[in-house]
Design a protein around this motif. Structure first.
Motif, mmCIF file in Angstrom:
data_model
loop_
_atom_site.group_PDB
_atom_site.id
_atom_site.type_symbol
_atom_site.label_atom_id
_atom_site.label_comp_id
_atom_site.label_asym_id
_atom_site.label_seq_id
_atom_site.Cartn_x
_atom_site.Cartn_y
_atom_site.Cartn_z
ATOM 1 N N LYS B 4 0.828 -1.199 0.000
ATOM 2 C CA LYS B 4 0.000 0.000 0.000
ATOM 3 C C LYS B 4 0.871 1.261 0.000
ATOM 4 C CE LYS B 4 -2.238 -1.212 3.759
ATOM 5 N NZ LYS B 4 -1.845 -2.612 3.911
ATOM 6 N N SER B 5 0.345 2.282 -0.658
ATOM 7 C CA SER B 5 0.980 3.580 -0.569
ATOM 8 C C SER B 5 0.712 4.153 0.821
ATOM 9 C CB SER B 5 0.396 4.520 -1.623
ATOM 10 O OG SER B 5 -0.988 4.729 -1.376
ATOM 11 N N ILE B 6 1.430 5.218 1.154
ATOM 12 C CA ILE B 6 1.211 5.879 2.444
ATOM 13 C C ILE B 6 -0.254 6.291 2.581
ATOM 14 C CG2 ILE B 6 1.672 7.990 3.753
ATOM 15 C CD1 ILE B 6 4.575 7.786 2.872
ATOM 16 N N ALA B 7 -0.796 6.842 1.517
ATOM 17 C CA ALA B 7 -2.190 7.309 1.566
ATOM 18 C C ALA B 7 -3.138 6.149 1.846
ATOM 19 C CB ALA B 7 -2.548 7.991 0.246
ATOM 20 N N GLN B 8 -2.863 5.018 1.223
ATOM 21 C CA GLN B 8 -3.747 3.874 1.426
ATOM 22 C C GLN B 8 -3.562 3.275 2.816
ATOM 23 O OE1 GLN B 8 -6.038 3.474 -0.616
ATOM 24 N NE2 GLN B 8 -6.982 1.631 0.183
ATOM 25 N N SER B 9 -2.332 3.234 3.300
ATOM 26 C CA SER B 9 -2.083 2.748 4.658
ATOM 27 C C SER B 9 -2.823 3.618 5.660
ATOM 28 C CB SER B 9 -0.582 2.758 4.970
ATOM 29 O OG SER B 9 0.100 1.800 4.189
ATOM 30 N N ASP B 10 -2.749 4.923 5.460
ATOM 31 C CA ASP B 10 -3.454 5.836 6.368
ATOM 32 C C ASP B 10 -4.962 5.636 6.303
ATOM 33 O OD1 ASP B 10 -1.247 8.777 6.168
ATOM 34 O OD2 ASP B 10 -1.074 6.851 7.203
ATOM 35 N N ALA B 11 -5.470 5.360 5.107
ATOM 36 C CA ALA B 11 -6.913 5.118 4.975
ATOM 37 C C ALA B 11 -7.325 3.893 5.781
ATOM 38 C CB ALA B 11 -7.274 4.934 3.500
ATOM 39 N N CYS B 12 -6.494 2.862 5.778
ATOM 40 C CA CYS B 12 -6.796 1.655 6.561
ATOM 41 C C CYS B 12 -6.686 1.954 8.050
ATOM 42 C CB CYS B 12 -5.859 0.522 6.172
ATOM 43 S SG CYS B 12 -6.117 -0.093 4.497
ATOM 44 N N LEU B 13 -5.619 2.656 8.458
ATOM 45 C CA LEU B 13 -5.421 2.957 9.874
ATOM 46 C C LEU B 13 -6.514 3.871 10.414
ATOM 47 C CD1 LEU B 13 -1.550 3.450 9.838
ATOM 48 C CD2 LEU B 13 -2.803 1.555 10.893
ATOM 49 N N ASN B 14 -6.969 4.773 9.578
ATOM 50 C CA ASN B 14 -7.992 5.721 10.014
ATOM 51 C C ASN B 14 -9.332 5.057 10.311
ATOM 52 O OD1 ASN B 14 -6.663 8.212 10.199
ATOM 53 N ND2 ASN B 14 -6.766 8.522 8.000
ATOM 54 N N MET B 15 -9.479 3.810 9.863
ATOM 55 C CA MET B 15 -10.712 3.089 10.218
ATOM 56 C C MET B 15 -10.808 2.941 11.726
ATOM 57 S SD MET B 15 -11.372 0.181 7.325
ATOM 58 C CE MET B 15 -9.789 -0.634 7.443
ATOM 59 N N PHE B 16 -9.654 2.832 12.405
ATOM 60 C CA PHE B 16 -9.664 2.714 13.860
ATOM 61 C C PHE B 16 -10.040 4.026 14.534
ATOM 62 C CE2 PHE B 16 -8.223 -1.553 14.317
ATOM 63 C CZ PHE B 16 -7.433 -1.805 13.209
ATOM 64 N N LEU B 17 -9.996 5.093 13.754
ATOM 65 C CA LEU B 17 -10.419 6.391 14.268
ATOM 66 C C LEU B 17 -11.818 6.728 13.791
ATOM 67 C CD1 LEU B 17 -7.069 6.606 13.781
ATOM 68 C CD2 LEU B 17 -7.550 8.850 14.725
ATOM 69 N N GLY B 18 -12.495 5.741 13.202
ATOM 70 C CA GLY B 18 -13.879 5.943 12.794
ATOM 71 C C GLY B 18 -14.068 6.547 11.429
ATOM 72 N N THR B 19 -12.954 6.693 10.681
ATOM 73 C CA THR B 19 -13.051 7.260 9.333
ATOM 74 C C THR B 19 -12.765 6.156 8.331
ATOM 75 O OG1 THR B 19 -12.285 9.399 10.134
ATOM 76 C CG2 THR B 19 -12.182 9.014 7.748
ATOM 77 N N PHE B 20 -13.741 5.837 7.526
ATOM 78 C CA PHE B 20 -13.612 4.702 6.626
ATOM 79 C C PHE B 20 -13.221 5.168 5.230
ATOM 80 C CE2 PHE B 20 -14.813 1.350 9.408
ATOM 81 C CZ PHE B 20 -15.489 2.013 10.423
ATOM 82 N N PRO B 39 8.613 2.072 -6.824
ATOM 83 C CA PRO B 39 8.794 3.084 -5.786
ATOM 84 C C PRO B 39 9.832 2.639 -4.761
ATOM 85 C CG PRO B 39 6.457 2.640 -6.166
ATOM 86 C CD PRO B 39 7.222 1.600 -6.914
ATOM 87 N N THR B 40 10.628 3.581 -4.293
ATOM 88 C CA THR B 40 11.558 3.295 -3.204
ATOM 89 C C THR B 40 11.060 3.924 -1.906
ATOM 90 O OG1 THR B 40 12.871 5.222 -3.858
ATOM 91 C CG2 THR B 40 13.576 3.064 -4.689
ATOM 92 N N VAL B 41 10.079 4.793 -2.023
ATOM 93 C CA VAL B 41 9.415 5.354 -0.857
ATOM 94 C C VAL B 41 7.915 5.143 -1.029
ATOM 95 C CG1 VAL B 41 11.161 7.040 -0.240
ATOM 96 C CG2 VAL B 41 9.438 7.631 -1.927
ATOM 97 N N ASP B 42 7.195 4.980 0.066
ATOM 98 C CA ASP B 42 5.798 4.578 -0.011
ATOM 99 C C ASP B 42 4.842 5.701 -0.402
ATOM 100 O OD1 ASP B 42 5.851 2.018 2.619
ATOM 101 O OD2 ASP B 42 6.309 1.941 0.477
ATOM 102 N N ASP B 43 5.377 6.900 -0.666
ATOM 103 C CA ASP B 43 4.479 7.911 -1.227
ATOM 104 C C ASP B 43 4.443 7.820 -2.746
ATOM 105 O OD1 ASP B 43 6.664 10.881 -1.021
ATOM 106 O OD2 ASP B 43 6.919 8.943 -1.993
ATOM 107 N N GLY B 44 5.229 6.888 -3.307
ATOM 108 C CA GLY B 44 5.189 6.612 -4.745
ATOM 109 C C GLY B 44 5.949 7.592 -5.608
ATOM 110 N N THR B 45 6.529 8.621 -5.007
ATOM 111 C CA THR B 45 7.097 9.698 -5.821
ATOM 112 C C THR B 45 8.351 9.287 -6.566
ATOM 113 O OG1 THR B 45 8.251 10.523 -3.859
ATOM 114 C CG2 THR B 45 6.123 11.530 -4.388
#
Lengths: 75, 149
Positions: B4-20, B39-45
């Motif tokens: 997962k990209s950073i953005a996608q990882s955050d989207a999954c983690l944010n489920m624990f904060l009630g944001t799906f 990618p060599t960094v998880d932001d894909g840049t």
């Protein structure tokens, strides 16, 4: 030339008007399926996309995502 | 690392904060890019997409029409795979070496190197693939593996 006036739900068949149909799929030329997806002209994320998704009633070849020129609407 | 990209990882983690996750994070249609630099960094840049003549990102719908149901992957992972065969366009130039693929949010108007464009990326099973001029470039059903551990 392949039909580009497509709508979701159209019955289409796979064609090769430009001679660049993927070799691994050639056995499926003429196969008929249903247009499942087309680019949304109102969605910027789809801008410039000329593809189509077609599904087939074939468990061994359930569908393709390919350029629209590889399908022709069946009248 | 593939995944997962950073953005996608955050989207999954944010489920624990009630944001799906929303459709802006995993759109109703995604597009598959072929990479010549993973990618060599998880932001894909740091990713680089191939540009051979006639190349285009094929679409996959984010439904059971586009993807097979989750199943066991290698080790303790779970995975989904593409249900449809994908056509990236018969190469009109080459050779190029493909090192991986990326599930992207747009059809090609946004570079894979733009942060947030890549949702997920992975290497190719069997290693890098060289594409030569006139080669058809396709992915068979179940060729793309999206892992979750």
């Amino acid at each position: 030339m392949a039909d580009t006036d497509l709508k979701v739900g159209d019955i289409v068949e796979l064609v090769d008007p430009d001679g660049d149909f993927p070799e691994p799929w050639r056995e499926h030329l003429g196969k008929r399926g249903v247009v499942h997806w087309l680019p949304d002209p109102n969605d910027p994320a789809h801008a410039g996309h000329a593809g189509v998704i077609v599904t087939f009633d074939d468990p061994d070849f359930p569908g393709v995502s390919t350029p629209q020129r590889h399908v022709r609407k069946v009248e | 690392m593939a995944g997962k990209s950073i953005a996608q990882s955050d989207a999954c983690l944010n489920m624990f904060l009630g944001t799906f996750p929303t459709t802006t994070q995993v759109p109703a249609t995604t597009f598959v890019a072929l990479l010549t630099t993973n990618p060599t960094v998880d932001d894909g840049t740091s990713a680089v997409e191939t540009t051979y003549t006639s190349y285009a990102r094929p679409s996959i719908v984010s439904t059971s029409v586009g993807w097979n149901a989750p199943a066991n992957g290698t080790g303790q992972t779970r995975q989904i795979t593409n249900k449809l065969s994908l056509n990236f366009g018969t190469a009109g130039s080459g050779p190029v070496t493909i090192t991986g693929f990326a599930i992207c949010k747009t059809s090609g108007g946004t570079s894979v190197a733009t942060a947030g464009e890549i949702i997920y990326w992975n290497t190719l099973t069997g290693g890098n693939q060289t594409i030569n001029n006139t080669n058809p470039v396709t992915a068979a059903a179940a060729a793309l593996i999206v892992n979750e551990d």
